[in-house]
Design a protein around this motif. Sequence first.
Motif, PDB file in Angstrom:
ATOM      1  N   SER A 193      -5.372  55.168  -5.444  1.00 24.84           N
ATOM      2  CA  SER A 193      -4.252  54.824  -6.253  1.00 24.84           C
ATOM      3  C   SER A 193      -3.131  55.642  -5.968  1.00 24.84           C
ATOM      4  O   SER A 193      -2.125  55.291  -6.184  1.00 24.84           O
ATOM      5  N   ARG A 194      -3.200  56.829  -6.241  1.00 21.47           N
ATOM      6  CA  ARG A 194      -1.979  57.807  -6.307  1.00 21.47           C
ATOM      7  C   ARG A 194      -1.149  57.504  -5.059  1.00 21.47           C
ATOM      8  O   ARG A 194      -0.019  57.540  -4.954  1.00 21.47           O
ATOM      9  N   PHE A 195      -1.734  57.320  -3.884  1.00 25.66           N
ATOM     10  CA  PHE A 195      -1.146  57.207  -2.585  1.00 25.66           C
ATOM     11  C   PHE A 195      -0.739  55.776  -2.507  1.00 25.66           C
ATOM     12  O   PHE A 195       0.493  55.565  -1.713  1.00 25.66           O
ATOM     13  N   ALA A 196      -1.018  54.668  -3.223  1.00 23.95           N
ATOM     14  CA  ALA A 196      -0.369  53.590  -3.176  1.00 23.95           C
ATOM     15  C   ALA A 196       0.824  53.669  -3.891  1.00 23.95           C
ATOM     16  O   ALA A 196       1.541  52.920  -3.410  1.00 23.95           O
ATOM     17  N   ALA A 197       0.884  54.410  -4.987  1.00 23.71           N
ATOM     18  CA  ALA A 197       2.257  54.680  -5.493  1.00 23.71           C
ATOM     19  C   ALA A 197       3.039  55.766  -4.690  1.00 23.71           C
ATOM     20  O   ALA A 197       3.592  56.645  -5.545  1.00 23.71           O
ATOM     21  N   SER A 198       3.050  55.809  -3.405  1.00 20.03           N
ATOM     22  CA  SER A 198       4.073  56.680  -2.813  1.00 20.03           C
ATOM     23  C   SER A 198       4.968  55.998  -1.918  1.00 20.03           C
ATOM     24  O   SER A 198       5.099  54.858  -1.793  1.00 20.03           O
ATOM     25  N   THR A 199       5.962  56.926  -1.721  1.00 13.12           N
ATOM     26  CA  THR A 199       7.122  56.300  -0.797  1.00 13.12           C
ATOM     27  C   THR A 199       6.772  55.661   0.356  1.00 13.12           C
ATOM     28  O   THR A 199       7.164  54.573   0.977  1.00 13.12           O
ATOM     29  N   GLU A 200       5.700  56.133   1.063  1.00 11.21           N
ATOM     30  CA  GLU A 200       5.261  55.753   2.475  1.00 11.21           C
ATOM     31  C   GLU A 200       4.143  54.809   2.493  1.00 11.21           C
ATOM     32  O   GLU A 200       3.808  54.071   3.334  1.00 11.21           O
ATOM     33  N   SER A 201       3.654  54.278   1.219  1.00  7.74           N
ATOM     34  CA  SER A 201       2.748  53.161   1.193  1.00  7.74           C
ATOM     35  C   SER A 201       3.563  51.875   1.647  1.00  7.74           C
ATOM     36  O   SER A 201       4.556  51.650   1.373  1.00  7.74           O
ATOM     37  N   SER A 202       2.638  50.914   2.274  1.00  7.13           N
ATOM     38  CA  SER A 202       3.309  49.652   3.011  1.00  7.13           C
ATOM     39  C   SER A 202       3.085  48.600   1.915  1.00  7.13           C
ATOM     40  O   SER A 202       3.801  47.480   2.148  1.00  7.13           O
ATOM     41  N   SER A 203       3.025  48.768   0.773  1.00  7.58           N
ATOM     42  CA  SER A 203       2.814  47.764  -0.317  1.00  7.58           C
ATOM     43  C   SER A 203       4.044  47.383  -1.031  1.00  7.58           C
ATOM     44  O   SER A 203       5.093  48.344  -0.625  1.00  7.58           O
ATOM     45  N   HIS A 204       4.246  46.360  -1.329  1.00  2.00           N
ATOM     46  CA  HIS A 204       5.672  45.909  -2.121  1.00  2.00           C
ATOM     47  C   HIS A 204       5.988  46.695  -3.063  1.00  2.00           C
ATOM     48  O   HIS A 204       5.168  47.329  -3.904  1.00  2.00           O
ATOM     49  N   SER A 205       7.600  46.808  -3.196  1.00  2.00           N
ATOM     50  CA  SER A 205       7.817  47.751  -4.415  1.00  2.00           C
ATOM     51  C   SER A 205       7.601  47.216  -5.910  1.00  2.00           C
ATOM     52  O   SER A 205       7.545  47.986  -6.680  1.00  2.00           O
ATOM     53  N   ASN A 206       7.485  45.807  -5.972  1.00  2.00           N
ATOM     54  CA  ASN A 206       7.054  45.277  -7.108  1.00  2.00           C
ATOM     55  C   ASN A 206       5.421  45.684  -7.551  1.00  2.00           C
ATOM     56  O   ASN A 206       5.397  46.081  -8.578  1.00  2.00           O
ATOM     57  N   PHE A 207       4.658  45.800  -6.482  1.00  2.00           N
ATOM     58  CA  PHE A 207       3.261  46.418  -6.673  1.00  2.00           C
ATOM     59  C   PHE A 207       3.526  47.664  -7.245  1.00  2.00           C
ATOM     60  O   PHE A 207       2.659  48.139  -8.329  1.00  2.00           O
ATOM     61  N   LYS A 208       4.279  48.560  -6.616  1.00  2.00           N
ATOM     62  CA  LYS A 208       4.444  49.986  -6.835  1.00  2.00           C
ATOM     63  C   LYS A 208       4.880  50.320  -8.217  1.00  2.00           C
ATOM     64  O   LYS A 208       4.189  51.148  -8.808  1.00  2.00           O
ATOM     65  N   GLN A 209       5.871  49.423  -8.504  1.00  2.00           N
ATOM     66  CA  GLN A 209       6.439  49.662 -10.046  1.00  2.00           C
ATOM     67  C   GLN A 209       5.320  49.108 -11.050  1.00  2.00           C
ATOM     68  O   GLN A 209       5.316  49.813 -12.115  1.00  2.00           O
ATOM     69  N   THR A 210       4.488  48.387 -10.827  1.00  2.00           N
ATOM     70  CA  THR A 210       3.659  47.515 -11.628  1.00  2.00           C
ATOM     71  C   THR A 210       2.600  48.917 -11.973  1.00  2.00           C
ATOM     72  O   THR A 210       2.031  49.186 -12.996  1.00  2.00           O
ATOM     73  N   ILE A 211       2.197  49.662 -10.660  1.00  2.00           N
ATOM     74  CA  ILE A 211       1.109  50.706 -11.014  1.00  2.00           C
ATOM     75  C   ILE A 211       1.898  51.621 -11.970  1.00  2.00           C
ATOM     76  O   ILE A 211       0.994  52.282 -12.862  1.00  2.00           O
ATOM     77  N   VAL A 212       2.897  51.988 -11.744  1.00  2.00           N
ATOM     78  CA  VAL A 212       3.653  53.125 -12.541  1.00  2.00           C
ATOM     79  C   VAL A 212       3.666  52.614 -13.944  1.00  2.00           C
ATOM     80  O   VAL A 212       3.598  53.306 -14.875  1.00  2.00           O
ATOM     81  N   ALA A 213       3.748  51.391 -14.377  1.00  2.00           N
ATOM     82  CA  ALA A 213       3.953  50.841 -15.764  1.00  2.00           C
ATOM     83  C   ALA A 213       2.795  50.750 -16.294  1.00  2.00           C
ATOM     84  O   ALA A 213       2.821  50.537 -17.325  1.00  2.00           O
ATOM     85  N   LEU A 214       1.414  50.500 -15.483  1.00  2.00           N
ATOM     86  CA  LEU A 214       0.516  50.330 -16.060  1.00  2.00           C
ATOM     87  C   LEU A 214      -0.134  51.410 -17.130  1.00  2.00           C
ATOM     88  O   LEU A 214       0.020  52.659 -16.831  1.00  2.00           O
ATOM     89  N   GLU A 215      -0.992  50.824 -18.020  1.00  2.00           N
ATOM     90  CA  GLU A 215      -1.496  51.819 -19.152  1.00  2.00           C
ATOM     91  C   GLU A 215      -2.845  51.476 -19.204  1.00  2.00           C
ATOM     92  O   GLU A 215      -3.566  51.112 -18.497  1.00  2.00           O
ATOM     93  N   GLU A 216      -3.649  52.649 -19.870  1.00  2.00           N
ATOM     94  CA  GLU A 216      -5.016  52.508 -19.969  1.00  2.00           C
ATOM     95  C   GLU A 216      -5.348  51.334 -20.418  1.00  2.00           C
ATOM     96  O   GLU A 216      -4.770  50.570 -21.386  1.00  2.00           O
ATOM     97  N   GLY A 217      -6.402  50.907 -19.634  1.00  2.00           N
ATOM     98  CA  GLY A 217      -7.181  49.783 -19.874  1.00  2.00           C
ATOM     99  C   GLY A 217      -6.341  48.420 -19.319  1.00  2.00           C
ATOM    100  O   GLY A 217      -6.810  47.150 -19.551  1.00  2.00           O
ATOM    101  N   GLY A 218      -5.621  48.678 -18.444  1.00  2.00           N
ATOM    102  CA  GLY A 218      -4.763  47.545 -17.735  1.00  2.00           C
ATOM    103  C   GLY A 218      -5.488  47.002 -16.566  1.00  2.00           C
ATOM    104  O   GLY A 218      -4.864  46.180 -15.877  1.00  2.00           O
TER     105      GLY A 218
END
Length: 313
Positions: A193-218
């Motif tokens: 998960s920590r690497f999914a939210a990296s600059t170099e991850s190939s996932s969409h920026s929408n997904f990365k922003q969702t990871i960062v916004a996620l809270e406990e229990g999400g």
Amino acid sequence: MNKITSLFNIKYPIVQGGMIWNSGYKLASAVSNAGGLGLIGAGSMYPDVLRTHIQKCKKATDKPFGVNVPMLYPNIEEIMQIIVEEGVKIVFTSAGNPKTWTSFLKEKGITVVHVVSSSKFALKAQEAGVDAVVAEGFEAGGHNGREETTTLTLIPMVREQISIPLIAAGGIATGRGMLAAMVLGADGVQVGSRFAASTESSSHSNFKQTIVALEEGGTHLTLKELAPVRLIKNKFYHDVQELYATCPTTDELKALLGRARAKRGMFEGDLEEGELEIGQIAGLIHDIKPVENIVKDMIAEFEAATNEVASLL
């Protein structure tokens, strides 16, 4: 000497999870260049795409890297052939019987690691001749074990059963988490998960922003009748839960899931209808940053925490 750094000839005992739609050659090569072991995630790649990523990764790093192969996907024979042809030296297998491909890969001089979610399967992997196992706890994102054993309990249980090197996975995104896993008996850690939210991850920026916004229990582990997967609680997730209320058949669950939903969510950025896979530890991930910084921060925190623990005695 650390068993994992020795096995892979890397600087730090940190392996990047081979996550579908996140782990292209850019992420894998960045992790390898930062001193860990980068993995290309073959699960979301057609064979020709995988070959291209391996070739680009070889150009982007002179350090060891590997390929993660979920064995439940089609084209497995072609994928294994490409891995051999391209001279990949490290393969992580998952979602299948380790006996199927381990001897084939070992005969080609390839280091083989298998991902498990229980002590029983860890023993089977050791018997199949793998070089190491990744024991992945219930906290992990993506496809997961049905047992719901947490990393805190899984790692010492597996350690008690096997003699080969052990890599801990599931809920590890920090240096403190890394130290905790190693105190419990792991020789190294796999971080997804920590690497999914990296600059170099190939996932969409929408997904990365969702990871960062996620809270406990999400997130929640669901779809166990198909293949257990930990999902972010978006519209698609709630549609799944509504269907469960009707006591659906496996075919009805498959019909709702459809095809390419993970691609739609993580790669194309559809936050409503897409399948968004991430671990529980996302609640501790607050920024998107370069891999080099992620690894540096983890090691610095690991060293600081080691000193703190020493001072407790």
